[in-house]
Scaffold this motif. Sequence first.
Motif, PDB file in Angstrom:
ATOM      1  N   LEU A   1      98.569  78.413  49.031  1.00 58.61           N
ATOM      2  CA  LEU A   1      98.577  77.056  48.507  1.00 58.61           C
ATOM      3  C   LEU A   1      97.163  76.509  48.429  1.00 58.61           C
ATOM      4  CD1 LEU A   1     101.547  75.466  50.497  1.00 58.61           C
ATOM      5  CD2 LEU A   1     101.572  76.334  48.148  1.00 58.61           C
ATOM      6  N   GLY A   2      96.948  75.613  47.474  1.00 58.21           N
ATOM      7  CA  GLY A   2      95.726  74.835  47.396  1.00 58.21           C
ATOM      8  C   GLY A   2      96.076  73.361  47.467  1.00 58.21           C
TER       9      GLY A   2
ATOM     10  N   ASN B   1      99.964  80.373  53.180  1.00 56.90           N
ATOM     11  CA  ASN B   1      98.536  80.414  53.479  1.00 56.90           C
ATOM     12  C   ASN B   1      97.829  79.259  52.780  1.00 56.90           C
ATOM     13  OD1 ASN B   1      95.672  81.588  52.284  1.00 56.90           O
ATOM     14  ND2 ASN B   1      96.045  82.234  54.401  1.00 56.90           N
ATOM     15  N   LEU B   2      96.876  78.644  53.458  1.00 57.53           N
ATOM     16  CA  LEU B   2      96.091  77.557  52.867  1.00 57.53           C
ATOM     17  C   LEU B   2      94.724  78.074  52.444  1.00 57.53           C
ATOM     18  CD1 LEU B   2      95.856  74.539  52.146  1.00 57.53           C
ATOM     19  CD2 LEU B   2      94.843  74.186  54.408  1.00 57.53           C
ATOM     20  N   ASN B   3      94.352  77.795  51.201  1.00 60.76           N
ATOM     21  CA  ASN B   3      93.055  78.194  50.665  1.00 60.76           C
ATOM     22  C   ASN B   3      91.988  77.207  51.128  1.00 60.76           C
ATOM     23  OD1 ASN B   3      90.741  78.307  48.875  1.00 60.76           O
ATOM     24  ND2 ASN B   3      91.962  79.521  47.478  1.00 60.76           N
ATOM     25  N   VAL B   4      91.058  77.713  51.943  1.00 56.67           N
ATOM     26  CA  VAL B   4      89.908  76.917  52.388  1.00 56.67           C
ATOM     27  C   VAL B   4      88.638  77.700  52.032  1.00 56.67           C
ATOM     28  CG1 VAL B   4      88.942  75.584  54.329  1.00 56.67           C
ATOM     29  CG2 VAL B   4      91.372  76.105  54.290  1.00 56.67           C
TER      30      VAL B   4
ATOM     31  N   ALA C   1      93.909  90.579  48.548  1.00 61.86           N
ATOM     32  CA  ALA C   1      93.463  89.196  48.447  1.00 61.86           C
ATOM     33  C   ALA C   1      94.140  88.449  47.303  1.00 61.86           C
ATOM     34  CB  ALA C   1      91.947  89.151  48.245  1.00 61.86           C
ATOM     35  N   PRO C   2      94.345  87.143  47.492  1.00 60.81           N
ATOM     36  CA  PRO C   2      94.766  86.304  46.369  1.00 60.81           C
ATOM     37  C   PRO C   2      93.620  86.163  45.376  1.00 60.81           C
ATOM     38  CG  PRO C   2      94.305  84.951  48.304  1.00 60.81           C
ATOM     39  CD  PRO C   2      94.184  86.379  48.737  1.00 60.81           C
ATOM     40  N   MET C   3      93.861  86.500  44.112  1.00 62.21           N
ATOM     41  CA  MET C   3      92.803  86.469  43.094  1.00 62.21           C
ATOM     42  C   MET C   3      93.329  85.792  41.842  1.00 62.21           C
ATOM     43  SD  MET C   3      91.068  90.250  43.660  1.00 62.21           S
ATOM     44  CE  MET C   3      92.627  91.120  43.936  1.00 62.21           C
ATOM     45  N   MET C   4      92.698  84.681  41.491  1.00 61.13           N
ATOM     46  CA  MET C   4      93.146  83.903  40.343  1.00 61.13           C
ATOM     47  C   MET C   4      93.142  84.744  39.074  1.00 61.13           C
ATOM     48  SD  MET C   4      94.049  80.941  41.398  1.00 61.13           S
ATOM     49  CE  MET C   4      94.162  80.042  39.855  1.00 61.13           C
TER      50      MET C   4
ATOM     51  N   VAL D   1     108.162  80.418  58.762  1.00 61.44           N
ATOM     52  CA  VAL D   1     107.335  81.610  58.553  1.00 61.44           C
ATOM     53  C   VAL D   1     105.907  81.292  58.990  1.00 61.44           C
ATOM     54  CG1 VAL D   1     108.768  82.468  56.678  1.00 61.44           C
ATOM     55  CG2 VAL D   1     106.837  80.958  56.153  1.00 61.44           C
ATOM     56  N   PRO D   2     105.052  82.306  59.177  1.00 58.02           N
ATOM     57  CA  PRO D   2     103.676  82.038  59.608  1.00 58.02           C
ATOM     58  C   PRO D   2     102.925  81.125  58.639  1.00 58.02           C
ATOM     59  CG  PRO D   2     104.193  84.364  59.865  1.00 58.02           C
ATOM     60  CD  PRO D   2     105.344  83.759  59.133  1.00 58.02           C
ATOM     61  N   ALA D   3     102.172  80.200  59.214  1.00 53.84           N
ATOM     62  CA  ALA D   3     101.276  79.326  58.451  1.00 53.84           C
ATOM     63  C   ALA D   3      99.853  79.748  58.786  1.00 53.84           C
ATOM     64  CB  ALA D   3     101.508  77.856  58.825  1.00 53.84           C
ATOM     65  N   THR D   4      99.081  80.165  57.788  1.00 52.31           N
ATOM     66  CA  THR D   4      97.794  80.819  58.022  1.00 52.31           C
ATOM     67  C   THR D   4      96.697  80.181  57.185  1.00 52.31           C
ATOM     68  OG1 THR D   4      98.013  82.500  56.275  1.00 52.31           O
ATOM     69  CG2 THR D   4      99.092  82.958  58.391  1.00 52.31           C
ATOM     70  N   VAL D   5      95.454  80.506  57.525  1.00 55.11           N
ATOM     71  CA  VAL D   5      94.284  79.946  56.848  1.00 55.11           C
ATOM     72  C   VAL D   5      93.407  81.080  56.331  1.00 55.11           C
ATOM     73  CG1 VAL D   5      92.156  78.619  57.160  1.00 55.11           C
ATOM     74  CG2 VAL D   5      94.264  77.869  58.272  1.00 55.11           C
ATOM     75  N   LYS D   6      92.935  80.938  55.090  1.00 55.77           N
ATOM     76  CA  LYS D   6      91.895  81.820  54.562  1.00 55.77           C
ATOM     77  C   LYS D   6      90.677  80.951  54.261  1.00 55.77           C
ATOM     78  CE  LYS D   6      90.889  85.497  51.233  1.00 55.77           C
ATOM     79  NZ  LYS D   6      89.611  85.003  50.656  1.00 55.77           N
ATOM     80  N   CYS D   7      89.549  81.257  54.890  1.00 51.76           N
ATOM     81  CA  CYS D   7      88.383  80.389  54.761  1.00 51.76           C
ATOM     82  C   CYS D   7      87.102  81.200  54.599  1.00 51.76           C
ATOM     83  CB  CYS D   7      88.269  79.454  55.968  1.00 51.76           C
ATOM     84  SG  CYS D   7      87.912  80.283  57.534  1.00 51.76           S
TER      85      CYS D   7
END
Length: 335
Positions: A64-65, A88-91, A9-12, A127-133
């Motif tokens: 991305l955010g 990936n877009l952060n939702v 996971a992306p983790m700040m 490249v793939p454009a994806t969503v994490k929500c």
Amino acid sequence: MLDRRLSIAPMMDWTDRHCRAFHRVLTTRALLYTEMVTAPAILHGDQQRLLGFDAVEHPVALQLGGSDPDQLAEAARIGAAFGYDEINLNVGCPSDRVQSGRFGACLMREPGLVADCMAAIKGAVSVPATVKCRLGVDDQDPDVSLFATVDACAAVGVEVFIIHARMAWLQGLSPKENRDVPPLDYGLVRRLKRERPQMSISINGGIASLDAAEAHLDDADGVQLNGVMLGRAAYHEPAILGQADRRLFGVETADVDAFEAIARYRPYMAARLDEGVHLPAMTRHMLGVMHGRPGARAFRRILTVDSIRPDAGLEVIDRAVEAVREAEARKTETR
């Protein structure tokens, strides 16, 4: 096509380039994610500092955010030019800062805007454009909010979704509490996959071991999820990743233990030290790799205390490793 059976996971403040390089020596197959980087930061900031990464990290995704489609499209183009394998877009992020910027989890209230953002990203990169929500926010009905977000994005051609199986409670809970307090609803994520079988659905949230990951990938109920995303478990006990290629990807290879992982990481650390990177920037991501072993406490202490000295080099790593080996030898002798 990226194999999504396991991702980190992306983790700040955690999954920076040094963390990702360390995770990569443990698993060659898991998909790694950057920390969230906002589109305005990329457009107006130091792109090399924000986006630079080592080739050893592949496959690696940029998260991305943002909520401005034009900004996100340009940031995605820049990320793709840097060589990222996915955008990936952060939702899902519930922090106050993210809410004030109208992105992250609060976008679950605006599925149409999320779709506009994803259409812009998808149109900008190959490249793939994806969503994490999340499942939803606050008083939303997750049965409605999750499907609305996924369906809106699917309508513009998005096929890959990573679902953190909790609501985000933006009112009354801190970001830390939002990682634990809202109850998990794995069943809803599996229902999403059952009812949208053409979508790639990965599950995230509260998954603490490879045993749990394997259970989520089991299709005993007729639902075959595409992947599992590990977060804090992978960071705090990274040695578990040394079994991932064999257990989750079916690769016929020996597991990577903590000692071998550190040996593999040494050339990377040496190269970064030569570039002027301070040792603690790298050793902080290794503190949990000896979890459960005799000498683990001494290992952490040496890395924490000795690495901050101005002249600290790889000899600090050697002392920390030796402390574990000596503790294990003493334990063996007393049996």
